[in-house]
Design a protein around this motif. Structure first.
Motif, mmCIF file in Angstrom:
data_model
loop_
_atom_site.group_PDB
_atom_site.id
_atom_site.type_symbol
_atom_site.label_atom_id
_atom_site.label_comp_id
_atom_site.label_asym_id
_atom_site.label_seq_id
_atom_site.Cartn_x
_atom_site.Cartn_y
_atom_site.Cartn_z
ATOM 1 N N ALA A 115 -2.941 0.312 -5.033
ATOM 2 C CA ALA A 115 -2.962 1.372 -4.028
ATOM 3 C C ALA A 115 -1.746 2.286 -4.107
ATOM 4 N N THR A 139 -8.670 -6.225 7.205
ATOM 5 C CA THR A 139 -9.208 -5.092 6.446
ATOM 6 C C THR A 139 -8.337 -4.797 5.227
ATOM 7 N N ALA A 140 -7.028 -4.849 5.399
ATOM 8 C CA ALA A 140 -6.107 -4.633 4.279
ATOM 9 C C ALA A 140 -6.302 -5.707 3.215
ATOM 10 N N PHE A 180 0.798 -1.228 0.000
ATOM 11 C CA PHE A 180 0.000 0.000 0.000
ATOM 12 C C PHE A 180 0.831 1.277 0.000
ATOM 13 N N GLU A 226 -9.040 -7.396 2.643
ATOM 14 C CA GLU A 226 -10.324 -7.143 1.992
ATOM 15 C C GLU A 226 -10.214 -6.006 0.975
ATOM 16 N N GLU A 227 -9.432 -4.980 1.318
ATOM 17 C CA GLU A 227 -9.223 -3.891 0.360
ATOM 18 C C GLU A 227 -8.564 -4.420 -0.910
ATOM 19 N N ASP A 260 -8.787 -7.484 -2.070
ATOM 20 C CA ASP A 260 -9.793 -8.283 -2.776
ATOM 21 C C ASP A 260 -10.733 -7.394 -3.581
ATOM 22 N N LEU A 261 -11.118 -6.279 -2.997
ATOM 23 C CA LEU A 261 -12.092 -5.402 -3.645
ATOM 24 C C LEU A 261 -11.482 -4.506 -4.719
ATOM 25 N N PHE A 262 -10.275 -3.993 -4.451
ATOM 26 C CA PHE A 262 -9.720 -2.962 -5.332
ATOM 27 C C PHE A 262 -8.396 -3.325 -5.984
ATOM 28 N N SER A 294 0.551 4.663 3.957
ATOM 29 C CA SER A 294 -0.678 3.923 4.191
ATOM 30 C C SER A 294 -1.256 4.204 5.579
ATOM 31 N N TYR A 296 -2.874 2.134 7.168
ATOM 32 C CA TYR A 296 -2.676 0.906 7.938
ATOM 33 C C TYR A 296 -1.387 0.963 8.763
#
Length: 129
Positions: free
Chosen positions: A98, A86-87, A48, A89-90, A92-94, A52, A54
């Motif tokens: 980053a 959460t990282a 990221f 999942e991000e 997976d989605l996007f 980041s 995170y």
């Protein structure tokens, strides 16, 4: 993982695996905690980028507090696992874009789209797309 196939490893899966490692940390296992936090920082920085959110959240985690260490430790490892999940999942989605510069994300094209008409607001909205 040092068999030369490191580039084929899914970063989201690495983050999830590390979250599982964090959850299994035993109270006062400083070596395991330090290894896990360092790996988490390294992965997040590489995936990221240095700026980041995170990384900021990771640096705010405190495994030791005043009084009974058990609840503080359990809360800290749950927060560490939550950040890693959460990282993942991000990702997976996007995807892993980053920390990629915008110029590398957008395909270059020589095509031109001309917007014309009488409604200036609508033209500006379409031109912004």
């Amino acid at each position: 993982m040092s068999d030369g196939n490191a580039k084929n490893i899914d970063p989201a899966e690495l983050l999830r695996h590390l979250a599982d490692v964090a959850i299994r940390l035993k109270v006062r296992d400083d070596r395991g905690k330090n290894d896990t936090v360092i790996r988490a920082e390294m992965l997040i920085r590489r995936i990221f980028g240095q700026d980041s959110q995170y990384l900021d959240r990771l640096s705010a985690i405190r495994f030791y507090g005043y009084g009974d260490i058990g609840p503080t430790w359990e809360s800290a490892k749950a927060e560490l696992a939550s950040i890693l999940h959460t990282a993942a999942e991000e990702l997976d989605l996007f995807g892993v874009l980053a920390n990629t510069p915008v110029s590398q994300k957008m395909p270059t094209s020589r095509k031109v789209f001309v917007v014309h008409g009488h409604e200036d607001g609508l033209k500006e909205t379409i031109a912004a797309c």
